[in-house]
Design an enzyme around this catalytic site. Structure first.
Site, PDB file in Angstrom:
ATOM      1  N   CYS A 285      14.351  10.837   5.354  1.00 52.17           N
ATOM      2  CA  CYS A 285      14.455  10.400   6.753  1.00 52.17           C
ATOM      3  C   CYS A 285      15.855  10.661   7.278  1.00 52.17           C
ATOM      4  O   CYS A 285      16.036  11.056   8.421  1.00 52.17           O
ATOM      5  CB  CYS A 285      14.103   8.926   6.858  1.00 52.17           C
ATOM      6  SG  CYS A 285      15.026   7.868   5.729  1.00 52.17           S
TER       7      CYS A 285
ATOM      8  N   LYS B 141       0.855  -1.195   0.000  1.00 44.98           N
ATOM      9  CA  LYS B 141       0.000   0.000   0.000  1.00 44.98           C
ATOM     10  C   LYS B 141       0.888   1.240   0.000  1.00 44.98           C
ATOM     11  O   LYS B 141       1.523   1.571   1.002  1.00 44.98           O
ATOM     12  CB  LYS B 141      -0.901   0.052   1.231  1.00 44.98           C
ATOM     13  CG  LYS B 141      -1.922   1.190   1.107  1.00 44.98           C
ATOM     14  CD  LYS B 141      -2.449   1.692   2.436  1.00 44.98           C
ATOM     15  CE  LYS B 141      -1.627   2.787   3.032  1.00 44.98           C
ATOM     16  NZ  LYS B 141      -1.634   4.057   2.305  1.00 44.98           N
TER      17      LYS B 141
ATOM     18  N   GLU C 123      10.626   1.429   9.856  1.00 47.46           N
ATOM     19  CA  GLU C 123      11.639   2.430   9.479  1.00 47.46           C
ATOM     20  C   GLU C 123      10.969   3.783   9.661  1.00 47.46           C
ATOM     21  O   GLU C 123      10.085   4.150   8.878  1.00 47.46           O
ATOM     22  CB  GLU C 123      12.072   2.246   8.021  1.00 47.46           C
ATOM     23  CG  GLU C 123      12.765   0.920   7.730  1.00 47.46           C
ATOM     24  CD  GLU C 123      14.199   0.854   8.238  1.00 47.46           C
ATOM     25  OE1 GLU C 123      14.656   1.790   8.915  1.00 47.46           O
ATOM     26  OE2 GLU C 123      14.853  -0.160   7.961  1.00 47.46           O
TER      27      GLU C 123
END
Ligand code: NAD
Length: 486
Positions: free
Chosen positions: A288, A181, A254
């Site tokens: 990130c 998804k 993560e």
């Protein structure tokens, strides 16, 4: 238009977008808009999967698991490597989609799309060998690695195709099947990826469903999914972990980061400034692992700041579709609002801007200027939270122990970097940082064979390398008593 024709003419955003469930292209009764962040225009309508369609995808993946998990690993590896080759063949189309829905310029799209292809081929070389612990006249003890079942992969909007591949490739090599998804802000590249590789896999091995956060919640709670591979914010990661608890799903999380970069006094400011700039602003700081707190030794603080400002002035922010653009827009409207709060707070608290600071909201698209904030307090919002946008605090340090303590004073522990010529000092500092990856004199160096993951609230588990592959397996110990015949 056939798929081949679409490929020849790069991307077609007007495609009637379909999900891939059980090897078939499936539409949904309702759709949601996908925007080009550089213009704010709707570029496509993506299917909004119903919960029944999610159930179909999970059931198809569970059926496919029976055959796929029994398929020899060499065949699974070959299929994953072939996905990599297929990505290469469709690179122009995928890059056009990526720039259209994500906003990133050509260079970033190339890095991500060709990187995804390389990742598939490299992960396809990995395998987990059975370990024989004891093998003598009396007993034999082995540990083997078995696939988990159906994996649910939930991905964010900053690197939509690469972070999907980081999950798909190891999951399939290890013998699992998968339901992906993507973020509702960037669904198109994942939809296209599933469509173009279906002939390489048995039906149901790789499914993609699209929808909003509710669909993500349903995946995390789904009783027939064995593992969630999630990349996204720490806040959402907590929800995913809580839902996964109901059926003791495995999770790889993560999550967010607030990476420090520590700059020693022996750097050459002119040399290091461009590297620090890209450490912080690559992908428009929607990374990130972006350097989000820049700790510069006081002896070189002014010089490094001035070089950073000078370099930043040479960088063009604009529509990623224009050839000379270096940095694109903020990817979506809610994120734009979130980034704006950091600007508002800096103004309200009277922080000093070394560069930028004013957002021009009259322009189309979600653009924010590259902004450098000159030595704000350590407890300011900009230092303690993750902006995930191009606004960076420059901070002064003098004492090594103190800067290490400041670098570690965060709930996050994703990455960090240390910059300097003194190998002993950089190594000494690197080893004291609480983070999953610490780079020295570089940032954003990743490899399919290098474990990547977060300490503290930046996540659980890791992706890439054999450590990452283990996360898609159960270990099973089989022992045999040879001493007595039964
Ligand atoms: P997000 O957490 O808002 O969304 C990520 C995904 O989770 C989306 O697909 C979303 O639809 C889904 N989701 C939302 N609510 C959910 C719920 N309750 N249950 C299940 N799924 C749900 O993150 P984002 O804004 O898309 O991405 C930005 C964040 O991701 C930043 O914090 C960034 O640091 C982090 N990130 C981490 C890594 C890493 O590898 N550690 C990499 C990229 C981004």
């Amino acid at each position: 238009m056939t798929l081949t024709e679409v490929t020849r003419t790069a991307a077609n955003f007007d495609d009637s977008w379909t999900m891939t469930i059980d090897g078939r292209q499936v539409a949904a009764d309702t759709t949601f808009p996908v925007y080009n962040p550089a213009t704010g225009e709707v570029i496509a309508q993506a299917p909004d999967a119903t919960l029944a369609q999610l159930d179909d995808a999970v059931a198809a993946a569970a059926r496919a698991f029976v055959g796929w998990s029994a398929t020899p690993i060499a065949e699974r590896q070959a299929a994953v490597a072939a996905i990599g080759d297929r990505i290469d063949e469709h690179a122009e189309e995928l890059m056009a989609l990526l720039t259209g829905e994500q906003g990133k310029p050509r260079a970033g799209a190339e890095w991500e799309v060709y990187g995804s292809a390389i990742w598939c081929r490299e992960i396809a070389t990995q395998r987990l060998e059975m370990e024989t612990l004891v093998d003598d006249g009396e007993r034999r003890v082995v540990t083997r690695y078995t696939p988990l079942g159906v994996v649910g992969a939930i991905t964010p909007w900053n690197f939509p195709i690469l972070l999907a591949i980081w999950k798909i490739a190891p999951a399939l090599v290890a013998g699992n099947t998968i339901v992906v998804k993507p973020s509702p802000f960037t669904p198109l590249t994942s939809l296209k990826l599933a469509e173009i590789v279906q002939d390489l896999l048995p039906p149901g091995v790789f499914n993609v469903v699209t929808g909003g956060d509710e669909l993500g919640k349903a995946i995390s709670a789904h009783p027939d999914i064995a593992k969630i591979a999630f990349t996204g914010s720490t806040e959402t990661g907590r929800h995913v972990m809580a839902s996964a608890a109901a059926t003791i799903k495995r999770v790889t999380l993560e999550l967010g980061g607030n990476d420090p970069a520590i700059v020693l006094s022996d750097v050459d400011p002119a040399e290091v400034a461009p590297k620090l700039f890209w450490a912080a602003f690559q992908n428009n700081a929607q990374f990130c692992n972006a350097s989000k707190r820049l700790y510069i030794h006081e002896d070189v603080y002014d010089a490094v700041r001035d070089e950073l400002v000078a370099f930043a002035r040479t960088v063009k922010v604009g529509n990623g579709a224009e050839a000379d653009t270096d940095l694109g827009p903020i990817q979506n409207a809610p994120q734009f609002e979130k980034v704006k709060e950091f600007f508002t707070d800096c103004h309200a608290k009277g922080h000093t801007f070394a560069l930028g600071g004013e957002i021009d909201e009259s322009q189309e698209g979600w653009f924010v200027p590259v902004t450098l904030v000159d030595n704000p307090p350590e407890d300011s919002k900009l230092v303690t939270e993750e902006p995930f946008g191009p606004i960076l605090p420059l901070l002064k340090w003098r004492d090594e122990n103190d800067v290490i303590a400041r670098a570690n004073d965060t709930i996050w522990g994703l990455g960090a970097s240390v910059w300097g010529r003194d190998d002993k000092a950089t190594e000494r500092i690197a080893r004291q940082i609480e983070a999953g990856t610490v780079w020295i004199n570089e940032v954003h160096q990743y490899s399919p064979h290098q474990a990547f993951g977060g300490h503290k609230q930046s996540g659980i588990g890791c992706e890439n390398s054999l450590h990452g592959l283990y996360e898609y397996t159960n270990w099973q110990t089989i022992t045999r008593d040879r001493s007595n015949a039964v």
